[in-house]
Motif scaffolding. Structure first.
Motif, PDB file in Angstrom:
ATOM      1  N   VAL A  63       0.841  -1.195   0.000  1.00  0.00           N
ATOM      2  CA  VAL A  63       0.000   0.000   0.000  1.00  0.00           C
ATOM      3  C   VAL A  63       0.883   1.254   0.000  1.00  0.00           C
ATOM      4  O   VAL A  63       0.521   2.280   0.510  1.00  0.00           O
ATOM      5  N   LEU A 119       2.299   4.572  -1.024  1.00  0.00           N
ATOM      6  CA  LEU A 119       1.563   5.692  -1.607  1.00  0.00           C
ATOM      7  C   LEU A 119       1.992   5.990  -3.037  1.00  0.00           C
ATOM      8  O   LEU A 119       1.181   6.315  -3.880  1.00  0.00           O
ATOM      9  N   LEU A 170       0.409   3.672  -5.489  1.00  0.00           N
ATOM     10  CA  LEU A 170      -1.008   4.027  -5.613  1.00  0.00           C
ATOM     11  C   LEU A 170      -1.156   5.227  -6.533  1.00  0.00           C
ATOM     12  O   LEU A 170      -2.007   5.264  -7.424  1.00  0.00           O
ATOM     13  N   ASN A 214      -4.768   0.358   6.026  1.00  0.00           N
ATOM     14  CA  ASN A 214      -5.514   0.680   4.821  1.00  0.00           C
ATOM     15  C   ASN A 214      -6.530   1.771   5.081  1.00  0.00           C
ATOM     16  O   ASN A 214      -6.713   2.661   4.267  1.00  0.00           O
ATOM     17  N   ILE A 240      -5.446   5.430   4.965  1.00  0.00           N
ATOM     18  CA  ILE A 240      -5.057   6.096   3.725  1.00  0.00           C
ATOM     19  C   ILE A 240      -6.241   6.881   3.156  1.00  0.00           C
ATOM     20  O   ILE A 240      -7.339   6.358   2.995  1.00  0.00           O
ATOM     21  N   GLN A 256      -7.520   9.586   0.012  1.00  0.00           N
ATOM     22  CA  GLN A 256      -7.134   9.884  -1.372  1.00  0.00           C
ATOM     23  C   GLN A 256      -8.084  10.860  -2.041  1.00  0.00           C
ATOM     24  O   GLN A 256      -9.237  11.003  -1.667  1.00  0.00           O
ATOM     25  N   LEU A 266      -2.707  10.361   1.289  1.00  0.00           N
ATOM     26  CA  LEU A 266      -2.161  10.729   2.591  1.00  0.00           C
ATOM     27  C   LEU A 266      -2.338   9.533   3.518  1.00  0.00           C
ATOM     28  O   LEU A 266      -3.417   8.938   3.565  1.00  0.00           O
ATOM     29  N   ASP A 267      -1.271   9.174   4.210  1.00  0.00           N
ATOM     30  CA  ASP A 267      -1.330   8.063   5.151  1.00  0.00           C
ATOM     31  C   ASP A 267      -1.292   8.631   6.566  1.00  0.00           C
ATOM     32  O   ASP A 267      -0.263   9.149   7.000  1.00  0.00           O
ATOM     33  N   ARG A 322      -9.660   5.522   1.683  1.00  0.00           N
ATOM     34  CA  ARG A 322      -9.516   4.665   0.530  1.00  0.00           C
ATOM     35  C   ARG A 322     -10.305   3.374   0.712  1.00  0.00           C
ATOM     36  O   ARG A 322     -10.281   2.795   1.778  1.00  0.00           O
TER      37      ARG A 322
END
Lengths: 308, 188
Positions: free
Chosen positions: A24, A26, A29, B26, B29, B31, B59-60, B188
Motif C-alpha cells: 500500500v 503511496l 497508488l 488501509n 489512507i 485519497q 495521505l497516510d 480509501r
C-alpha cells in the motif's frame, strides 16, 4: 526454546506486515491513479507548427475557436537586381489577410494581395488530430479548399493571351490541398501537401486546367521561441506551365507572445497557392531569390468558456 | 508435539494481529483524484489564471506521509488558447516534464481521524519543470465525516524552477506565482 521460536514467529509476522505495508505504498497508488487518468483522457498534440502558415504554404494548424489571426506579408524583388534596385527592396508585393477560427477544427480566411490585385478566400478543416492517451492518432490531416480571384484585367489578358475583356470565370482559380503531418517530439515537425490547383481558363490547350503538385514542409525548433523552416513544391511532369520553376523557400521564425515573425528567402514572389506553386518564374540557380517576411498577430475575439 | 502446537497458535495469533493492523493501515489512507489547483500571475499588465481539477493525492494518517501529483497539461483558463499552448511549450515544457508533484511528511502529530480544524505543516519536496526544492507548506485541514478538506495557499518562484521569463513579457508575467489548492480526501 519456546522463547526463541516465539521471537522467530514475531519476526516472521513483522516481515509479513512489512511486505503488506509496501503493497500500500503511496507512490505506487499514485502512479496507478495517474496512469489511469492519462489512459482515460485524449491528449491532442499542440503546436505542430508555430502558426497557420509555414512560409508561403498553409500548415496543418487551424486557428483556435474565437481567435482572429491577422496577417501581413511582403515579398521583395529578386536579390540579383543589384545595388541600383537595392537588391530588390525597391519593389514589394504585399498580402493582407486574416484567418478566423469558427471551431478548433474549422477555419475561414481570406486576403487581398497586390499581385494581380487578387482576392482570395479559403476554408480549412482539421480532419484528423494527432493525439495520444485514450485515442492514439499518429498524424494530423487538414483539408484546405480555396478560391483566388484576380481583378487586374490587364494582367489576366496578358496571362491568357487574349485581347477581349475577360469574364469573371477567367479570373478565377481554385486550390485543393491535403496537409498531412506529424510532430516528432518537440523539435521536429513535418508535413506533406498533395495539391491540385484548378484554372478555369488557361492560355493554351496544351496546358491542363488541373495542375497537380506535391509539397513538403518542415519546422526545426532552435530555441523555445525560434525555428527554422523550409518548404518545397514539386510540380508533377505533365502538370507544369511553361517557363515555371518549382517553389523552394527557407525561413526563420520568431514567436513572441501573440506575434509570429517569419523571414524567408524564396524563388516565389506570389503568396497564394496558384501564384507560388504554379507561377514561379524565378530560379534559385540564377539568383532569382526574393527576401520576404510575414507578420501574424492573434486577437481573441470570443473567449472560450472551456478549452477542449 | 505439544509445544509445537502451542507455538503455531501463537504464530497464528501474531499473524492475525498483524493482519488487523494492516487493515487498520488501509483505513488510514486518504485519497483524492480531483483536487482543485489554481495558479495566478498578477503582473502589472496582465492577470493570468489557470485551473485544474485533476490533482491526485494520497495521505497516510498512520505513517504521516503524503504524495500529490498533477499533470500540468490539465490546466485550463488563460487569456487565450495561444497563451495556454505557450504555457505548455515554452514555460513548463509539458512534453518533457508532464507532472508537478509534492511529496513528504506531516510535521504535526495531529490524528486526522478526529473531527476538527487543524493547521498542519507539510514538509516535502516540490518538483516542477524537472527541478526539486524542499518546501514547508502550511495547510488548513478540516476533518469532518471521515473526510479531509485540505486548503493550502502558497507561492512558487519560477526562477526556483529554472523557468525564465523572456524580456518581452516582463510586464505580463510575474516570477512569483500564487497557488491555491483545495482538495477533499476520502478514506480509501
Amino acid at each position: 526454546m519456546i522463547n526463541k521460536k516465539f521471537i522467530v514467529s514475531i519476526l516472521t509476522a513483522l516481515l509479513v506486515g512489512h511486505t503488506y505495508a509496501q503493497n500500500v505504498d503511496l507512490d505506487s497508488l499514485l502512479d496507478a491513479e495517474m496512469k489511469n487518468k492519462t489512459k482515460s483522457a485524449t491528449q491532442r498534440t499542440e503546436a505542430t507548427f508555430t502558426t497557420s502558415r509555414l512560409i508561403n504554404s498553409h500548415t496543418l494548424e487551424t486557428t483556435q475557436a474565437g481567435v482572429l489571426d491577422f496577417k501581413v506579408s511582403h515579398r521583395f524583388g529578386t536579390l540579383n537586381q543589384g545595388f541600383y534596385n537595392i537588391f530588390g527592396f525597391d519593389y514589394a508585393s504585399m498580402l493582407i489577410g486574416a484567418d478566423y477560427g469558427i471551431t478548433n477544427r474549422l477555419t475561414v480566411g481570406g486576403g487581398r494581395s497586390t499581385f494581380e490585385k487578387q482576392y482570395n478566400g479559403f476554408l480549412k478543416y482539421r480532419l484528423l488530430w494527432q493525439s495520444s492517451g485514450k485515442t492514439n492518432v499518429p498524424l494530423s490531416v487538414t483539408l484546405l479548399a480555396g478560391v483566388m480571384y484576380a481583378t487586374d484585367t490587364a494582367a489576366v489578358k496578358r496571362n491568357l493571351g487574349i485581347t477581349v475583356k475577360p469574364r469573371a470565370s477567367d479570373k478565377t482559380s481554385y486550390v485543393y490541398q491535403a496537409l498531412i503531418g506529424r510532430k516528432f517530439g518537440n523539435g521536429f515537425s513535418l508535413q506533406v501537401m498533395p495539391t491540385m490547383v484548378h484554372y478555369n481558363t488557361v492560355a493554351t490547350s496544351n496546358i491542363p486546367n488541373d495542375l497537380y503538385s506535391i509539397g513538403a514542409g518542415v519546422r526545426i525548433k532552435i530555441t523555445k521561441m525560434t525555428s527554422l523552416t523550409a518548404e518545397y513544391y514539386y510540380q508533377l511532369p505533365d502538370s507544369k506551365m511553361p517557363g515555371t520553376y518549382n517553389s523552394l523557400s527557407v525561413g526563420y521564425e520568431i514567436e513572441t507572445g501573440g506575434h509570429v515573425f517569419q523571414f524567408q528567402l524564396s524563388n516565389s514572389t506570389g503568396m497564394t497557392e496558384r501564384t507560388f506553386i504554379n507561377e514561379t518564374t524565378n530560379s534559385w540557380g540564377d539568383g532569382g531569390i526574393h527576401f520576404g517576411f510575414n507578420i501574424a498577430r492573434v486577437f481573441t475575439i470570443v473567449k472560450p468558456k472551456t478549452t477542449p | 508435539m505439544h509445544y509445537r502446537h502451542k507455538i503455531s497458535i501463537t504464530t497464528l495469533l501474531v499473524f492475525l494481529i498483524t493482519g488487523l493492523t494492516v487493515v487498520g493501515q488501509n483505513n488510514a489512507i486518504f485519497q483524492t483524484t480531483n483536487g482543485l489547483v489554481t495558479f495566478r500571475s498578477e503582473a502589472p499588465m496582465e492577470l493570468i489564471k489557470g485551473t485544474s481539477n485533476q490533482l491526485v493525492g494520497f495521505l497516510d494518517n498512520n505513517k504521516r506521509v503524503f504524495t500529490f501529483k498533477i499533470n500540468v497539461r490539465t490546466f485550463e483558463g488563460f487569456n487565450s488558447p495561444l497563451q495556454r499552448i505557450h504555457f505548455h511549450e515554452n514555460y513548463v515544457e509539458a512534453e518533457k516534464y508532464p507532472e508537478a508533484y509534492f511529496k513528504g511528511k506531516l510535521i504535526e502529530d495531529q490524528d486526522l481521524t478526529q473531527d476538527g480544524i487543524y493547521e498542519i505543516r507539510a514538509k516535502g519536496v516540490f518538483t516542477l519543470h524537472g527541478l526539486s526544492n524542499e518546501r514547508i507548506l502550511k495547510t488548513e485541514v478540516t476533518v469532518k465525516n471521515k473526510k479531509l478538506y485540505i486548503k493550502a495557499k502558497f507561492t512558487i518562484l519560477l526562477s526556483d524552477y529554472n523557468i525564465p521569463i523572456p524580456r518581452v513579457v516582463y510586464e505580463k508575467l510575474t516570477d512569483e506565482i500564487k497557488v491555491e489548492v483545495n482538495a477533499i480526501l476520502q478514506p480509501r
